[in-house]
Design an enzyme around this catalytic site. Structure first.
Site, mmCIF file in Angstrom:
data_model
loop_
_atom_site.group_PDB
_atom_site.id
_atom_site.type_symbol
_atom_site.label_atom_id
_atom_site.label_comp_id
_atom_site.label_asym_id
_atom_site.label_seq_id
_atom_site.Cartn_x
_atom_site.Cartn_y
_atom_site.Cartn_z
ATOM 1 C CB THR A 56 -66.371 10.916 40.623
ATOM 2 O OG1 THR A 56 -66.529 9.698 39.897
ATOM 3 C CG2 THR A 56 -66.856 10.727 42.047
ATOM 4 C CG ASN A 94 -72.763 4.648 33.131
ATOM 5 O OD1 ASN A 94 -73.844 5.186 33.331
ATOM 6 N ND2 ASN A 94 -72.169 3.904 34.036
ATOM 7 C CB THR A 128 -51.137 22.292 42.357
ATOM 8 O OG1 THR A 128 -50.692 22.957 43.533
ATOM 9 C CG2 THR A 128 -50.146 22.505 41.225
ATOM 10 C CB CYS A 162 -68.722 3.683 38.233
ATOM 11 S SG CYS A 162 -68.419 3.950 36.502
#
Ligand code: PMP
Length: 391
Positions: free
Chosen positions: A77, A158, A247, A333
């Protein structure tokens, strides 16, 4: 009676379990090599940095790319948002144009950023598909202009499993100077994926679709011969060459690289095995269920996909009754599930017909016994619902 372990999982397009070999590779990163890869002032950070860079090299190698062309993200995404929004905004700022081409059957993580671009004054063309979900390359060519800066088209669907002719799309798009992005989430480990054979400029992938962990993905961004510039979506500490701050998810990155390696190593054999099971599922369902329609492009289709529409059956009722077979009515989704998916509607189906659509996604641990069990349960349930129905 069957000895199949229940419930049977046949929703591998929505997500996959982590392969134990992937988990094993990730485990030390949680407790031992836990450093922050940006903390280069000490050994903990440098060890983590080496793990990230080693994973980056391995992923690049598998795609035919350079390590510096791989950007780690939080999943597809995010990769799709960055590719679509980042490339379109960078190119408009450079004065290259403001027209983007895509397709009505894309995943929402491409469609929603495109809708936002349209609100911001971009011109967006959504290519239609035929009743089998195929694009018309001539319609694509006719849509391309000097103003076209980006073409984004998924590699494999998908929902209905279609594989689009990405290399040919790229060839045509490049003739007008557009960049090409492909969402290859469903293709990895099922069909060969090489950025040079496809000649794409950006490619999205997500580890949890090929037996890696959730919440980690990557975007390939070409540096040569076309140099793709992206306006970042997530800004902060300047990680990933300033394109995606935050990070590093070191365990996820190690898991992504390991899962990708296994998916490529095992692709040929696994795809052959899974395609045979899918064909068995398809032919048995056709035999058992009157009026069943197989969706999508039968010639260019993922080996693990089967999407079928069953007339005179309510799809939601069917899914709810199938409590020991995990399948989906379409894409998992978006949070709301009721109603016909935008992909099935794009095939030109009537609402009621489409509502009885089920998508099977087969995978690494699917067995013949599970397929036979699923056929029995689905046909039994369809017959039962049809007997109760007034449709
Ligand atoms: N694109 C496609 C084609 C997908 O199937 C999915 C997942 N359903 C995504 C993008 C989104 O991926 P992620 O879950 O990694 O955000």
């Amino acid at each position: 009676m069957t000895s199949v372990k229940r419930p049977v999982y046949l929703d591998y397009h929505s997500t996959t379990p982590c392969d134990p070999r992937v988990v094993e590779a990730m485990l030390p990163c949680f407790t031992e090599t836990f450093g922050n890869s940006s903390s280069r002032g000490h050994v903990f950070g440098r060890v983590a940095e080496e793990l990230v860079e080693d994973a980056r090299r391995r992923i690049a190698g598998l795609l035919g790319a350079q390590a510096s062309e791989i950007i780690f993200t939080g999943g597809a995404t995010e990769s799709n948002n960055l590719a679509v929004t980042g490339a379109a905004c960078a190119r408009r700022e450079a004065g290259d144009g403001n027209h983007v081409v895509s397709c009505v059957t894309e995943h929402k993580s491409v469609i929603c950023p495109l809708e936002r671009l349209e609100d911001e004054g971009f011109e967006v063309t959504m290519l239609p598909v035929d009743e089998r979900g195929r694009i018309d390359l001539d319609v694509l060519s006719a849509s391309l202009t000097e103003n076209t800066i980006l073409v984004t088209l998924m590699f494999a669907s998908n929902e209905i499993g279609n594989i689009h002719p990405i290399a040919e799309v790229a060839r045509r798009a490049h003739e007008v100077g557009a960049w090409v992005h492909t969402d290859a989430v469903q293709a990895i480990g099922k069909v060969p994926v090489n950025v040079n054979d496809l000649d794409v400029d950006m490619l999205s992938l997500s580890a949890h679709k090929f037996y890696g962990p959730k919440g980690i993905g990557a975007l390939y961004r070409r540096e040569s011969p076309r140099r793709v510039k992206l306006k970042p979506c997530i800004i902060g500490g300047g990680h990933e060459r300033g394109v995606r701050s935050g990070t590093h998810n070191v365990p996820g990155i190690v898991g992504l690289a390991t899962a990708f390696e296994l998916a490529v190593q095992e692709r040929e054999e696994e795809s052959r095995r899974v395609a045979a099971l899918r064909d068995r599922l398809e032919s048995q369902l056709i035999e058992e269920i009157e009026g069943l329609v197989v969706n999508g492009d039968h010639e260019h289709r993922l080996p693990n996909n089967l999407s079928v529409s069953i007339p005179y059956v309510d799809g939601e009722a069917l899914l709810l009754s199938l409590d020991d077979v995990a399948v989906s009515s379409g894409s998992a989704c978006k949070s709301e599930t009721a109603g016909t998916s935008h992909v099935i509607k794009a095939l030109g189906r009537e609402e009621d017909d489409g509502r009885g659509t089920i998508r099977f996604g087969l995978g690494r641990w699917t067995t013949e016994e599970e397929i036979d069990f699923a056929v029995g349960r689905v046909s039994e349930t369809v017959n039962h619902l049809r007997a109760l129905s007034t449709l």
